[in-house]
Design a protein around this motif. Structure first.
Motif, mmCIF file in Angstrom:
data_model
loop_
_atom_site.group_PDB
_atom_site.id
_atom_site.type_symbol
_atom_site.label_atom_id
_atom_site.label_comp_id
_atom_site.label_asym_id
_atom_site.label_seq_id
_atom_site.Cartn_x
_atom_site.Cartn_y
_atom_site.Cartn_z
ATOM 1 N N TYR A 147 97.936 18.574 34.203
ATOM 2 C CA TYR A 147 97.661 19.915 34.737
ATOM 3 C C TYR A 147 97.905 19.981 36.245
ATOM 4 C CZ TYR A 147 95.672 20.358 30.101
ATOM 5 O OH TYR A 147 95.504 20.355 28.732
ATOM 6 N N GLY A 148 98.898 19.202 36.688
ATOM 7 C CA GLY A 148 99.286 19.206 38.092
ATOM 8 C C GLY A 148 98.489 18.291 38.992
ATOM 9 N N LEU A 149 97.480 17.617 38.458
ATOM 10 C CA LEU A 149 96.618 16.799 39.317
ATOM 11 C C LEU A 149 97.261 15.477 39.717
ATOM 12 C CD1 LEU A 149 92.994 17.208 37.920
ATOM 13 C CD2 LEU A 149 94.287 18.661 39.484
ATOM 14 N N GLN A 150 98.128 14.936 38.881
ATOM 15 C CA GLN A 150 98.693 13.626 39.197
ATOM 16 C C GLN A 150 99.465 13.668 40.509
ATOM 17 O OE1 GLN A 150 101.192 11.971 36.107
ATOM 18 N NE2 GLN A 150 100.887 9.886 36.849
ATOM 19 N N HIS B 286 96.219 33.552 27.607
ATOM 20 C CA HIS B 286 95.799 32.195 27.263
ATOM 21 C C HIS B 286 96.862 31.198 27.723
ATOM 22 C CE1 HIS B 286 93.142 29.532 25.025
ATOM 23 N NE2 HIS B 286 94.176 29.006 24.399
ATOM 24 N N VAL B 287 96.789 30.823 28.990
ATOM 25 C CA VAL B 287 97.773 29.913 29.582
ATOM 26 C C VAL B 287 97.046 28.840 30.400
ATOM 27 C CG1 VAL B 287 99.635 31.604 29.650
ATOM 28 C CG2 VAL B 287 98.060 31.432 31.588
ATOM 29 N N PRO B 288 97.644 27.648 30.506
ATOM 30 C CA PRO B 288 96.960 26.553 31.207
ATOM 31 C C PRO B 288 97.138 26.570 32.719
ATOM 32 C CG PRO B 288 98.978 25.750 30.230
ATOM 33 C CD PRO B 288 98.857 27.181 29.807
ATOM 34 N N LEU B 289 98.273 27.083 33.199
ATOM 35 C CA LEU B 289 98.571 27.009 34.631
ATOM 36 C C LEU B 289 99.018 28.384 35.130
ATOM 37 C CD1 LEU B 289 100.462 23.572 34.659
ATOM 38 C CD2 LEU B 289 98.132 24.029 35.461
ATOM 39 N N SER C 131 105.184 30.912 43.603
ATOM 40 C CA SER C 131 106.167 30.053 42.939
ATOM 41 C C SER C 131 105.528 28.964 42.098
ATOM 42 C CB SER C 131 107.082 29.409 43.988
ATOM 43 O OG SER C 131 106.309 28.620 44.903
ATOM 44 N N SER C 132 104.232 28.755 42.247
ATOM 45 C CA SER C 132 103.554 27.709 41.476
ATOM 46 C C SER C 132 102.109 28.119 41.223
ATOM 47 C CB SER C 132 103.603 26.366 42.204
ATOM 48 O OG SER C 132 102.959 26.449 43.464
#
Length: 406
Positions: free
Chosen positions: A94-97, A258-261, A268-269
Motif C-alpha cells: 500500500y505504498g509503505l515499502q 471502494h478503492v485501496p489507494l 498524481s499519486s
C-alpha cells in the motif's frame, strides 16, 4: 472486492482537522528479538509454515541494507478478497515499502480461500506463527509492529488489533469492516481508519463502526468527524481529541468508492501511504539493540543518558526526550526531572505525566512504560508554548540521579 486502480476519481486538497492536540507516540523499552545479532537465514521470498494443522504461506521483504544489529519495524500487509500476497507485494504494501527507507521488514500472509474469514481465530494464529518465525531469525523492534490492509484485509487488520493489542502498536484498516471477527476491542491500539463516502461494497457506516470501537478503547472523546461532500474530490483527515496518551485515533474519509489507494482530484499519486506512514512512525524510530557497559553512579543511584529533539514554531514547540538506562540494574517505575527554559509552559504531553508545567518539571511514567532494563530506552514528550526561548530542557535527573545529555 477486486482491487481497483490506485488512482481513481478522487480529489484535490487535503483538509486536516486536529480536533485537539494530536497524540505523539509511545515508545516502550526496546525488546530485542532472538534474531538480533544472528546471521539470518530468511531472505526475500515465499515461505510455507505449519499453522493450525495446515500449510500456510507468506511473502517476506527485507530492507535492502538489513543488518542484525539494527532492530526494524515490522509491517504486516493484508490482501483483499480474491486478492493475494503477491498483490500486496505489487502495490508496495500500500505504498509503505517505498516510504520506509529501509527501516522496516514487510510480510504479506496468504489468506485461505483468498480471504480472511478467521474461522476459529485461524488467521490470527497464522500471524502469531509468522511473527514467531520471523522474530526468531530477524531483528525486530517489538514496540514497532504494525498492520494494514484493504477491504477484507482491512477487516483482518482490525481483527488483529482486537485480538492482539499488546502485539500491534498501530493498525490502518482501509475500507474495512467487522468481517474477520471481533466482539469488542480488548485493549488500546493506535488506529487510523480510511474509508470512501461512496463505498458501494462496504458502506462507510461499517468503517465508522469499527473505528468507534477504538475511539472507546483508546479513551478518545466521541465525535462525528467531518467528511467531504460528494463531488468535492477531497479527503478530510481528523485526529480525535482526548485519547489516552500514545493511543491516537485518526479517521480519513474521502470522496470515492471502494478503492485501496484513493487519489485527490488533480493529484498524481495517492495520499494514503504518506499519511499512514506518518501515523505509524510517530511512535518512535527503530532502535539499535545494545548492551552498553554500566556507567558509574552514586551508590543506590541510577546511571542515565538523555537526548532531546525540539521542533519549534512561532510561539509553540514540541519536545521529544529519550532516556537510556546506562546502569546495570533494571528500573521499575521512573521519574525524570528537568528544567524548562524561562517562558515555556507545557500544554499537553504523551507517555508521561508532567508536574508542574513550567520551571523545574517532573515527568512520571505511565502504566505501560514503567520498566526500563539496563541498556534500554524510553521516549516521551510534550507540547509547550514559549515566549521566544524555544531551547531544550536541561538539568536532567532520573529517579534523583543526574543524567548526561547529548
Amino acid at each position: 472486492m477486486a482491487l481497483a486502480a490506485a488512482a481513481l476519481v478522487l480529489a484535490a486538497a487535503t483538509a486536516v482537522l486536529t480536533g485537539g492536540t494530536a497524540s505523539a507516540g509511545q515508545e516502550t523499552a526496546l525488546a530485542a528479538t532472538a534474531g538480533c545479532g544472528k546471521n539470518p537465514t530468511l531472505r526475500d521470498g515465499t515461505y510455507t509454515i505449519q499453522s493450525g494443522g495446515r500449510a500456510r504461506t507468506y511473502l517476506l521483504r527485507l530492507p535492502g541494507n538489513y543488518t542484525s544489529t539494527q532492530a526494524y519495524r515490522l509491517v504486516v500487509g493484508l490482501h483483499w478478497l480474491n486478492g493475494s500476497a503477491n498483490d500486496v507485494i505489487s502495490n508496495g504494501f500500500y505504498g509503505l515499502q517505498q516510504r520506509s527507507g529501509n527501516s522496516a521488514i514487510f510480510v504479506a500472509p496468504e489468506g485461505l480461500d483468498a480471504g480472511w474469514a478467521n474461522t476459529g481465530g485461524r488467521d490470527v494464529t497464522l500471524v502469531d506463527d509468522i511473527l514467531r518465525v520471523i522474530e526468531n531469525d530477524l531483528c525486530v523492534d517489538t514496540s514497532q509492529r504494525f498492520a494494514l490492509g484493504f477491504s477484507y484485509g482491512g477487516a483482518m487488520s482490525y481483527a488483529l488489533a482486537c485480538a492482539r493489542p499488546a502485539v500491534f502498536r498501530a493498525v490502518a484498516p482501509i475500507a474495512g469492516a467487522n468481517l474477520s471477527g471481533c466482539s469488542s476491542a480488548s485493549g488500546p491500539v493506535a488506529y487510523f481508519g480510511i474509508h470512501g463516502i461512496r463505498d458501494s461494497v462496504l458502506n462507510i457506516s461499517m468503517g465508522r463502526s469499527i473505528r468507534d470501537s477504538f475511539v472507546r478503547a483508546n479513551g478518545c472523546t466521541a465525535q462525528s468527524p467531518p467528511e467531504p461532500a460528494q463531488g468535492s474530490g477531497t479527503h478530510i483527515t481528523t485526529a480525535y481529541a482526548g485519547c489516552r496518551a500514545g493511543y491516537p485515533v485518526q479517521w480519513a474519509a474521502f470522496d470515492g468508492d471502494h478503492v485501496p489507494l484513493p487519489t485527490d482530484r488533480n493529484a498524481s499519486s495517492s495520499w494514503v501511504s504518506g499519511e499512514v506512514w506518518q501515523f505509524f512512525t510517530q511512535f518512535g524510530s527503530t532502535s539499535t539493540p545494545s548492551s552498553p557497559a554500566p556507567s558509574p553512579s552514586e551508590p543506590g543511584g541510577t546511571a542515565c543518558r538523555v537526548t532531546s529533539t525540539v521542533n519549534a514554531w512561532n510561539n509553540g514547540l514540541t519536545a521529544n526526550l529519550t532516556v537510556t538506562n546506562t546502569g546495570s540494574s533494571a528500573i521499575n517505575g521512573w521519574t525524570v526531572a528537568f528544567g524548562l527554559p524561562s517562558g515555556q509552559t507545557i500544554t499537553s504531553g504523551w507517555n508521561a505525566t508532567y508536574v508542574p508545567t513550567s520551571g523545574r518539571v517532573t515527568a512520571t511514567n505511565v502504566g505501560y512504560n514503567a520498566g526500563l532494563a539496563p541498556g534500554a530506552s524510553v521516549s516521551f514528550g510534550f507540547q509547550a508554548t514559549h515566549t521566544g526561548n524555544s531551547g531544550p530542557p536541561s538539568g536532567y535527573a532520573l529517579n534523583g540521579s543526574a543524567c548526561t545529555s547529548g
